[in-house]
Design an enzyme around this catalytic site. Sequence first.
Site, mmCIF file in Angstrom:
data_model
loop_
_atom_site.group_PDB
_atom_site.id
_atom_site.type_symbol
_atom_site.label_atom_id
_atom_site.label_comp_id
_atom_site.label_asym_id
_atom_site.label_seq_id
_atom_site.Cartn_x
_atom_site.Cartn_y
_atom_site.Cartn_z
ATOM 1 N N HIS A 115 -16.551 125.336 136.872
ATOM 2 C CA HIS A 115 -15.606 124.192 137.124
ATOM 3 C C HIS A 115 -14.797 124.423 138.331
ATOM 4 O O HIS A 115 -13.724 124.010 138.458
ATOM 5 C CB HIS A 115 -14.710 124.149 135.757
ATOM 6 C CG HIS A 115 -15.505 124.198 134.458
ATOM 7 N ND1 HIS A 115 -16.008 122.889 133.878
ATOM 8 C CD2 HIS A 115 -15.694 125.006 133.381
ATOM 9 C CE1 HIS A 115 -16.400 122.920 132.629
ATOM 10 N NE2 HIS A 115 -16.340 124.539 132.409
ATOM 11 N N ASN A 153 -15.378 119.777 126.818
ATOM 12 C CA ASN A 153 -16.136 119.144 127.859
ATOM 13 C C ASN A 153 -16.435 117.717 127.348
ATOM 14 O O ASN A 153 -16.246 117.298 126.341
ATOM 15 C CB ASN A 153 -17.617 120.138 127.826
ATOM 16 C CG ASN A 153 -17.557 121.107 128.609
ATOM 17 O OD1 ASN A 153 -16.890 121.279 129.356
ATOM 18 N ND2 ASN A 153 -18.452 122.354 128.226
#
Length: 575
Positions: A83, A156
């Site tokens: 990320h 997510n």
Amino acid sequence: MDPPAPTDYSFTAHAASQFINYEKDRQVKSKDTIYATSNGVPMPHPYETQRVGENGPLLLQDFHLLDLLSHFDRERVPERVVHAKGGGAHGFFECTDPIPELTQFGLFGTKGKKCPVTARFSTVGGESGSHDLARDPRGFAVKFRTEDGIWDMVANNTPVFFLRDPAKFPHFIHTQKRDPSTHLTHADDSTMFWDYLCNNPESVHQVMILMGDRGIPDGFRFMHGYSGHTLKLINKSGDWVYCQVHMKSQQGVRFITQEDSAKHSPDYSQKDLYEAIARGDYPKWTVEVQTLTPKQAEDVWEKQRINVFDLTHVWPQGQFPRKKVGEFTLNENAINYFAEIEQVAFNPAHLPPGIEPSADPVLQSRLFSYPDTHRHRIGVNYQQLPVNAPRTGFTFANFQRDGAMAFYNQGARPNYLSSIDPIRFRTRTIDLDKTHSHFTGQAITFLSEIRPEDFNAPRALWQKVWDEPARERFIKNTAGKMELCREKEFIKRQIAIFREVDPDIAARLEKATGVKGYDGIAGLSFNGTHNGMTKDPKLRYANGVSVAGGSSVATSNGAPSRGTHKDLNGVTNGA
């Protein structure tokens, strides 16, 4: 305007001014400041240096130059391993539909209850300079600063993930990064990508979502968020239920095609979010929960083979409907991206009273891994940074002291449990003996195996959720990715996995790629998972591992089978 001259010359006054000056510094304009070195000494010009004569060497005594260069050399903290590329903003959450019958979490207990939030959205595999519109899942993390402590919802934009065995995670992420020899990403060479997926077929549901329309959302505003993991909600009576959290975009869901993604800026998603907030078009998400009781968790496994501890499984929403709790709005852009977005740190172990983790093994591993990486990346005192600091309804303290960059070091208070200057305690509100299942058993080795039920949800996605244009886009996206793979064996195996979902997928991919896949997975062995769909004992065990000294195959595949949630009445602590 320059600040007034101090009248109190104590360190107490100096420390107090630093707290006040943080927000002042955050808001002040350049024209209201005077250029100075890091120790506050004014300088006439930032480009000047000290040297011997007009053409001699530089002087080591030139602190201004050394100060400038040495800080510049250290401007970067390690980027996130996962990320790394992302953006975010600040806002607030408001409870609209309280659920005190389900949880004692104060934020969810009263209509109109609010708290400040910070959200960060991101791609998963790319580096910090990678493209916002890469075909990749999106991270969706929200920091709720509640009166009872911080709750980090680390989610997510997909309800499932590629794996359910926690030790696979570093391996999987390595396959999403650059090849160790060629240094190419899977935008040019997808061999590692398909090598992992074709040996871990439980990933197929997430692969289908990734290669489908949701693989490239239209920025951050037009996508949902999902906890994926199962949590627990505990009410004031000590009763608890399993829970999944959904964050539904009130802007709707939009996607960008593979072809159109190249037409946009590499920072498209962050730009879109920032400019929307700047013009007053504040994005909102509804926060909802799915719940089921411990008995229902056992029943859905025994009757439907749905494992609530499995990150690759979903809960049917018709059977377990979503319930709205509230909504959050992002209405404030970061003033300094690094301080407020790059340094924000989310931790799935940050759970206030009323929310607890389940036995989901991937969640359990993340409870350790996330704070561990923050301490490495930002420092042991990362939670003292303003963007990460709690905002509780009480003055809190603990016995953590010192370490690099200690700012809130808790004064002269004892750094141990003292009877001279005792700290106060809040009465226990969670009976952990009752909340956490009564796990008894011997230590075992465990690795999940692929079974027929693992194809039920992806099959429904193909047959019942997608329309024909969506199916065609999936085939085109997948075939394009397969063309970048150097090893056709991996494509044959992956087509066999898709055949278990629906023979139509396999037939279409064979036509699109020119590669004939295997008939199914019954004749295959996998290096990453046990094959529960083969009758050949030589093919069943992952990587051909010997089972002479014990098998890591579990009857329930890690699910809460009948009798998992035992009655704890009469159980003595420690007995």
